[in-house]
Design a protein around this motif. Structure first.
Motif: not given
Length: 152
Positions: A5-12
């Motif tokens: 999963d490379e949707n790192y923006q949703k980590t925050a």
């Protein structure tokens, strides 16, 4: 923890939701991913990544706060260092820790096992002779990892 999963923006957002649900705890946030994904992380995350004085990387989000980026190599190094330098009291834990490191190193870091390295050192066929050329970079990383980070 991120592998594919490379949707790192949703980590925050995920970290903020966890904090809100467990609001009576103090949090430190970490993003664990393979090192080969760092360029992708750097390309899509806002704000930009910051390198800390100790060499770690951090994403300085306001909400939920800073997120420290860790790599699988950091995890296996810490476990192997503990196994190498500490007196392991629980043999079951130690055996599982060695197995975990071996799996993570071979599957995620793409390191080669001892039998494969021995076969590469004494190739018997043309195919075996060409194989080290394809994986030379990984073998170099593996050797550096073992020499500098695990068994200094």
């Amino acid at each position: 923890m991120k592998l594919d999963d490379e949707n790192y923006q949703k980590t925050a957002e995920t970290a903020a939701l966890v904090e809100a649900y467990y609001d009576d705890l103090e949090w430190s946030h970490y993003l664990l991913l393979p090192k080969r994904k760092m360029s992708r992380l750097d390309a899509i995350v806002e704000p930009l990544l910051t390198e800390l004085p100790d060499g770690r990387t951090e994403i300085a989000w306001d909400d939920p706060g800073p997120v420290t980026v860790l790599h699988w190599r950091d995890v296996t190094t810490a476990i192997r260092t503990l196994l190498y330098h500490a007196d392991i009291v629980d043999d079951h834990w130690g055996a599982n820790a060695y197995l975990f490191c071996a799996v993570a190193e071979q599957q995620l870091l793409k390191f080669q096992s001892q039998p494969v390295i021995e076969q590469l050192a004494a190739p018997a066929t043309v195919v075996n002779t060409a194989r080290p050329i394809r994986i030379a970079h990984t073998l170099g990383e593996q050797l550096t990892y073992l020499r500098e980070r695990v068994f200094p």
